[in-house]
Design an enzyme around this catalytic site. Structure first.
Site: not given
Length: 262
Positions: A92, A152, A189
């Site tokens: 993760n 990314y 997050t």
């Protein structure tokens, strides 16, 4: 995969999605969770908090930089020394878009590939029960073009390709090893919070994007863990049905969980 009694390892497990994964596994009866993270203070706090909630020695934090093969190998081996097996591995750990493209590839893609390979090698030898489960966190950015975060996106596309290719390997299937991908859009997050303060283009995107609550991502995570039919599947978790964040369409209020199988 049966969660009760399982031994798990989670990279990037000190905060955000990784910590939520650890807590969810423990809530569902996991025997032990190794939490790997580069953030020592957050990792130690997670170990302390979860052991208080679920019982002593349920969680162990290992400081680990996933770009280091040696550190990854050491953390995997220390988990094996305690419980002699690994049932669930969640790769993760990841970082957001930034100017250093090579760092993004090292952390997101190579960190995930190396963690996957370590898990595979351990699970190939396991018996009673045989095999295990590998869940890799990708992103909607690994399934759709993402103009505001190309490096990314490239790293996440690589995770999707590697995971799905390995899941299709006959020897992996024979060994009862299952691989699944978790592909959420923007999640509530600290990574998303940092993105809002970053590149102006990314800020503009974030102003118009709906952010998923962690509970929706964990619903998808639990499905990835417990549904044994999902080998090589990419579970897409988005703010609304058919929404493409790149075109800024108005999303529906309810989240969508779509499963894309091999």
């Amino acid at each position: 995969m049966k969660i009760e009694g399982a031994v798990a390892l989670i990279t990037g497990g000190a905060m955000g999605i990784g910590r939520a994964m650890a807590e969810t596994l423990l809530q569902n009866g996991a025997k032990f969770v190794s939490v790997l993270d580069l953030n020592e203070s957050a990792g130690s706090a997670t170990e302390e908090d979860l052991n208080k909630s679920f019982g002593a020695d349920k969680v162990k934090f290992f400081k680990c930089d996933v770009t280091s093969k040696d550190q990854l190998h050491d953390a995997f081996q220390k988990t094996l020394e305690v419980h002699n097996r690994l049932d669930i591995v969640c790769n993760n750990a990841g970082i957001e878009e930034q100017p250093d493209t090579e760092k993004i590839i090292r952390v997101n893609l190579l960190g995930t590939i190396n963690g996957t390979n370590l898990a595979r090698d351990i699970m190939m030898k396991q018996t009673d029960p045989a095999g295990g489960l590998i869940i890799n966190t990708a992103s909607m950015g690994g399934l759709l073009p993402t103009f505001y975060a190309p490096s990314y996106s490239a790293s996440k596309y690589g995770i999707v390709g590697y995971t799905r290719s390995l899941a299709a390997h006959p020897l992996i299937r024979k060994a009862n090893i299952r691989l699944t991908l978790l592909c959420p859009s923007f999640v509530d997050t600290s990574m998303v919070t940092r993105a809002k303060d970053g590149d102006p283009i990314l800020q503009a995107v974030m102003m118009r994007a709906n952010v998923l609550p962690m509970s929706t991502v964990i619903e998808a995570f639990l499905k990835a863990v417990t549904d044994d039919s999902l080998n090589g599947a990419a579970i897409r978790v988005t703010p609304g049905r058919g929404v493409d964040l790149n075109t800024f369409e108005s999303p529906e209020e309810v989240a969508e969980l779509e499963i894309v199988k091999l």
